[in-house]
Motif scaffolding. Structure first.
Motif, short mmCIF file in Angstrom:
data_model
loop_
_atom_site.label_atom_id
_atom_site.label_comp_id
_atom_site.label_asym_id
_atom_site.label_seq_id
_atom_site.Cartn_x
_atom_site.Cartn_y
_atom_site.Cartn_z
N VAL A 45 51.57 37.54 34.29
CA VAL A 45 51.82 36.05 34.49
C VAL A 45 50.95 35.34 35.85
CG1 VAL A 45 54.25 36.19 33.72
CG2 VAL A 45 53.80 36.49 36.21
N THR A 46 50.14 36.02 36.16
CA THR A 46 49.45 35.60 37.34
C THR A 46 47.95 35.57 37.20
OG1 THR A 46 49.54 37.60 38.63
CG2 THR A 46 51.26 35.90 38.98
N TYR A 47 47.14 36.70 37.63
CA TYR A 47 45.64 36.72 37.22
C TYR A 47 45.41 36.80 35.94
CZ TYR A 47 44.69 37.62 42.42
OH TYR A 47 44.82 37.29 43.65
N VAL A 48 45.90 37.22 35.05
CA VAL A 48 45.29 37.44 33.69
C VAL A 48 45.39 36.08 33.03
CG1 VAL A 48 45.52 38.41 31.18
CG2 VAL A 48 46.02 39.96 33.32
N PRO A 49 46.39 35.41 33.23
CA PRO A 49 46.37 33.84 32.31
C PRO A 49 45.56 33.13 33.60
CG PRO A 49 48.77 34.41 33.49
CD PRO A 49 47.85 35.84 33.62
N ARG A 50 45.31 33.31 34.48
CA ARG A 50 44.49 32.36 35.30
C ARG A 50 43.02 32.59 34.93
NH1 ARG A 50 47.12 33.35 41.30
NH2 ARG A 50 49.04 32.89 40.35
N ALA A 51 42.65 34.00 34.72
CA ALA A 51 41.35 34.32 34.17
C ALA A 51 41.03 33.76 32.81
CB ALA A 51 41.39 35.85 33.94
N SER A 52 42.17 33.86 31.77
CA SER A 52 42.17 33.27 30.58
C SER A 52 41.90 31.66 30.75
CB SER A 52 43.28 33.63 29.84
OG SER A 52 43.41 32.86 28.56
N GLU A 53 42.67 30.97 31.59
CA GLU A 53 42.37 29.69 31.65
C GLU A 53 41.00 29.15 32.17
OE1 GLU A 53 45.43 28.57 34.36
OE2 GLU A 53 47.14 29.09 32.87
N PHE A 58 40.39 41.88 39.50
CA PHE A 58 38.77 41.42 39.19
C PHE A 58 38.57 40.58 38.36
CE2 PHE A 58 34.71 42.85 38.25
CZ PHE A 58 34.17 43.19 39.43
N ALA A 59 39.12 40.56 37.06
CA ALA A 59 38.92 39.54 35.93
C ALA A 59 39.06 38.05 36.66
CB ALA A 59 39.76 39.95 34.61
N GLY A 60 40.34 37.94 37.19
CA GLY A 60 40.75 36.59 37.44
C GLY A 60 39.64 36.13 38.75
N GLU A 61 39.01 37.00 39.69
CA GLU A 61 38.25 36.42 40.65
C GLU A 61 36.77 36.29 39.98
OE1 GLU A 61 38.64 38.24 44.33
OE2 GLU A 61 40.81 37.70 44.37
N MET A 62 36.34 37.13 38.96
CA MET A 62 35.09 37.01 38.37
C MET A 62 35.22 35.40 37.72
SD MET A 62 32.75 39.38 39.05
CE MET A 62 33.23 39.15 40.41
N ALA A 63 36.09 35.38 36.95
CA ALA A 63 36.05 34.14 35.96
C ALA A 63 36.30 32.93 37.11
CB ALA A 63 37.68 33.94 35.24
N GLU A 64 37.07 33.04 38.38
CA GLU A 64 37.07 31.92 39.16
C GLU A 64 35.73 31.56 39.68
OE1 GLU A 64 40.80 32.03 41.47
OE2 GLU A 64 39.44 31.86 43.19
N ALA A 65 34.92 32.39 39.89
CA ALA A 65 33.49 32.46 40.45
C ALA A 65 32.57 31.95 39.37
CB ALA A 65 33.13 33.72 41.18
N GLY A 66 33.14 31.48 38.27
CA GLY A 66 32.38 30.92 37.22
C GLY A 66 31.58 31.90 36.25
N ARG A 67 32.03 33.23 36.43
CA ARG A 67 31.12 34.15 35.47
C ARG A 67 31.85 34.32 34.13
NH1 ARG A 67 27.56 37.33 38.48
NH2 ARG A 67 27.84 36.78 40.54
N SER A 68 31.26 34.71 32.92
CA SER A 68 31.87 34.70 31.70
C SER A 68 32.42 36.14 31.94
CB SER A 68 30.82 34.69 30.59
OG SER A 68 29.62 35.38 30.81
N VAL A 69 33.70 36.27 31.27
CA VAL A 69 34.31 37.68 31.64
C VAL A 69 35.06 38.10 30.31
CG1 VAL A 69 36.52 38.79 32.45
CG2 VAL A 69 34.87 37.09 33.90
N ILE A 70 34.67 39.38 29.91
CA ILE A 70 35.75 39.97 28.65
C ILE A 70 36.41 40.75 28.99
CG2 ILE A 70 35.39 41.14 26.54
CD1 ILE A 70 33.19 39.37 25.63
#
Ligand SMILES: Cc1cc2nc3c(=O)[nH]c(=O)nc-3n(C[C@H](O)[C@H](O)[C@H](O)COP(=O)(O)OP(=O)(O)OC[C@H]3O[C@@H](n4cnc5c(N)ncnc54)[C@H](O)[C@@H]3O)c2cc1C
Length: 514
Positions: free
Chosen positions: A193-201, A30-42
Motif C-alpha cells: 500500500v506504499t512503495y509499490v503503488p507509488r512506483a506504479s503511479e 528500490f522500485a519506488g525510488e527508481m520510478a521517483e527519479a524518473g527511470r522506467s521500471v519493470i
C-alpha cells in the motif's frame, strides 16, 4: 501499471532502465525510488497481487495463500519454521510492522568485519528518515496496546527492566490483530500500500505472478531477465516475459535471491551464495492468566524489552545473558494451536482458555548460521540448526520470559518443549537450564531470513560490494535481506529498506539518466 497474467495474451519483450525482481521490503523501496527519479521500471513479482478484500482474517486461508510453501517451510531438521511471503508487497504484507533502525553497534561491527563503506549512522540517517516518513513509522500508541503488552510491561517494571513502545509502520490501525494474515484495512504500511503503488503511479510496470527465471548476462554485465507468468491459483507456467534493462536489482528475499542465483549458477565464484543463512530463530513462552489477555487483538508487540539485545559475558568471556529482544507474542488461535506443544491435556487446557493466554516471543540474534542449498529438483533445502551459544541465548530468553510473566501475575508459564515444562513459581525457573533444545523438542519461528548474498568489500566472503552490486556481474544489484551482512539484532525490515534506499541513491549518482 499493475499487470496480471490474465492481461497478457502472448509472450512479451519489454525494455526498461531498471528491472527489479521481488516487491518486498527491499524491492518495493528500490522500485519506488527508481520510478521517483524518473527511470522506467519493470517490477517482477512471483506471487499474486492480493488486495485488502482478499485478506479474509482466516489464518488457514492466508497462510496457504500468502506464504512460501503454504506457511509450512521448515529447516531440514524440522526445528525452525521458515516464514516468508510470496505476493505483491512480499513479507511486509505479513509482517508485524515493528520498525527499528539498525543499532549503531551493529553498523560498526559490520563496517569492521566486512569493510563496509557508507554505513555509518550519519550516512544512513537520511535514508531512515525518508523511509520512516513514507511508511509512517511512529511509537505504538497506548490505545493499541493489548493486555498482553500491558501485562509484560507490568512484569518488566516489577523486575526493574527497561522497555518501551515499539515503533510501528501503521496508519489508522483499527487493532483487529490480523497482521500475519494481511491487513484487511490497508492500515499496515506494507509495500503493497506504499512503495509499490507509488512506483506504479510513476509509471513502473508491475507484473504479478511472474517469476524471474534467468538472468541475462553479456560481457560480464547484467542486461536483463527472462521471466515466466504463472497461474495465480496453481502456479502453472504461462507466457514468457523477456526484459532488457540497464540495471537489474535482485530483491527476492533471503530465500528467493539465493535460489535465483543458485539456479542460474551465477555471481557465485566464491561459493558464498546461500551461505551465512540467518533466521533469528524465535522461541516462545506461553502463560495462563486469571484475566482476559486477548493477545490476538491490537498491535502484537506494541511494547518491547530491548535490555537484553546484546550478549553480556563475564571477565572470562563466558556467556552470562542476553542476545535477543523480548517481545510480547501474538498468534491467532489456529497458528497458536500449531505452535503449542503436541497433544493432550496441556494443549487442550491452553486452547480452551485461549482468551486468557499471553506470552512472549524472541527475536534471537543468532550467530551460528546455516545455508540454503538446492535439491535435485532445484528446490531450496534449509540447512540450519539452533546450536552453540544460540542455545544459551534461547534458554536465557525462556528464563527471563518465565520471570516477567510470573511477575505480571501469570498463574503458570508453559515452556513449549517436548515434553512441555510448566512453571508456577520462580524457584522452578532453573529447570529450563536442563532443556536440550535438540531438533524436534521445541518450535522456533524463523521470520528474518538474511545474509545469504551478503555485502562487503572482501570478494572471497561477500557476494556484493558495500552498495549491493555483485562482485562478479556488473549492473546486478542485490537490495533485500539477503544482502545484509548478518543479523541486525532487531527486526530487520527498516534496515533492508534504508540500505535499498541508499543503493537507489548510489545508482542515481553513478548511472545518470541517458
Ligand atoms: C510473520 C512475519 C512477521 C514479521 N514481522 C516483522 C516485523 O515486525 N518487523 C520487521 O522488521 N520484520 C518483520 N518480518 C520480516 C520482514 O517482513 C522481512 O525481513 C522483509 O520483508 C524482507 O524483505 P526482503 O525484501 O528481503 O524480502 P521479502 O519482503 O520477502 O520480498 C521478497 C519478494 O520477492 C519475491 N520473489 C522471490 N523470488 C522471486 C523471483 N524469482 N521472481 C520474482 N519474484 C520473486 C517473493 O515472492 C517476495 O514477494 C516479519 C516476517 C514475517 C514472515
Amino acid at each position: 501499471m499493475m499487470v496480471q497474467p490474465s492481461d497478457v495474451k502472448h509472450d512479451l519483450n519489454e525494455a526498461a532502465d531498471v528491472c527489479v525482481i521481488g516487491s518486498g521490503a527491499g524491492g518495493g523501496v528500490f522500485a519506488g525510488e527508481m520510478a521517483e527519479a524518473g527511470r522506467s521500471v519493470i517490477l517482477l513479482e512471483e506471487g499474486p497481487h492480493y488486495t485488502k478484500e482478499d485478506f479474509d482474517q482466516r489464518s488457514d486461508d492466508m497462510l496457504a495463500r500468502l506464504y512460501g510453501e503454504r506457511g509450512w517451510a521448515a529447516t531440514e531438521d524440522l526445528s525452525v519454521n521458515i516464514l516468508y511471503a510470496q505476493c505483491v508487497g512480499g513479507s511486509t504484507v505479513c509482517y508485524w510492522a515493528d520498525s527499528f533502525r539498525t543499532p549503531p553497534d551493529r553498523l560498526e561491527l559490520w563496517t569492521r568485519e566486512f569493510r563496509l563503506k557508507g554505513k555509518s549512522e550519519e550516512e544512513l540517517r537520511p535514508h531512515f528518515e525518508k523511509v520512516e516518513k513514507a511508511i509512517n513509522v511512529h511509537p505504538a500508541p497506548p490505545e493499541l496496546f493489548n493486555n498482553n503488552n500491558w501485562l509484560i510491561k507490568k512484569g518488566a517494571e516489577a523486575l526493574g527492566w527497561q522497555g518501551e513502545a515499539v515503533t510501528q509502520a501503521r496508519k489508522g490501525c483499527v487493532g483487529c490483530g490480523y497482521a500475519m494474515e494481511g491487513c484487511a484495512y490497508d492500515a499496515k504500511q506494507s509495500m503493497l500500500v506504499t512503495y509499490v503503488p507509488r512506483a506504479s503511479e510513476r509509471g513502473a510496470k508491475v507484473f504479478s505472478s511472474c517469476r524471474a527465471e534467468r538472468l541475462s548476462v553479456e560481457k560480464g554485465r547484467a542486461v536483463g531477465v527472462e521471466a515466466r507468468l504463472l497461474d495465480p491459483q496453481n502456479k502453472a507456467p504461462g507466457h514468457q516475459v523477456r526484459v532488457r534493462a540497464r540495471i537489474v536489482a535482485l530483491a527476492g528475499g533471503g530465500v528467493g535471491s539465493a535460489v535465483f542465483l543458485l539456479r542460474n549458477g551465477t555471481a557465485n565464484h566464491h561459493h558464498q551464495v546461500g551461505k551465512n543463512f540467518y533466521t533469528n530463530p524465535g522461541a516462545m513462552a506461553w502463560a495462563l492468566f486469571d484475566q482476559d489477555v486477548l493477545m490476538y487483538r491490537k498491535i502484537p508487540a506494541a511494547y518491547g524489552i530491548k535490555q537484553f539485545r546484546q550478549v553480556r559475558v563475564n571477565e572470562r568471556g563466558e556467556y552470562v545473558e542476553g542476545g535477543y529482544l523480548l517481545l510480547p507474542n501474538q498468534l491467532q488461535p489456529a497458528i497458536a494451536a500449531a505452535a503449542l506443544p503436541g497433544f493432550g491435556e496441556v494443549h487442550r487446557r491452553y486452547m480452551q482458555n485461549f482468551p486468557r493466554v499471553g506470552g512472549t516471543y524472541a527475536i534471537l540474534d543468532d550467530e551460528n548460521t546455516g545455508e540454503i542449498v538446492l535439491d535435485a529438483s532445484g528446490n531450496p533445502v534449509f540447512r540450519y540448526t539452533v546450536r552453540g551459544r544460540d542455545k544459551l541465548k534461547t534458554r536465557d530468553f525462556l528464563k527471563k520470559s518465565a520471570s516477567v510473566l510470573l511477575a505480571a501475575g501469570a498463574r503458570e508459564v508453559l515452556i513449549p518443549s517436548s515434553p512441555p515444562l510448566l512453571i508456577r513459581e520462580t524457584r522452578e525457573i532453573p529447570a529450563i537450564d536442563s532443556l536440550s533444545l535438540a531438533p524436534g523438542t521445541m518450535v522456533f519461528g524463523g521470520p528474518h531470513l538474511l545474509a545469504t548474498c551478503r555485502r562487503g568489500e572482501d570478494i572471497t566472503r561477500c557476494v556484493t560490494d558495500s552498495y549491493g552490486e555483485s562482485h562478479e556481474i556488473k549492473n546486478l544489484f542485490i537490495v533485500d535481506g539477503s544482502s545484509l551482512p548478518g543479523s541486525v539484532s532487531v527486526d530487520p525490515s527498516l534496515t533492508i529498506m534504508a540500505f535499498s534506499s541508499q543503493t537507489a541513491q548510489y545508482v542515481n549518482e553513478h548511472w545518470p539518466m541517458p
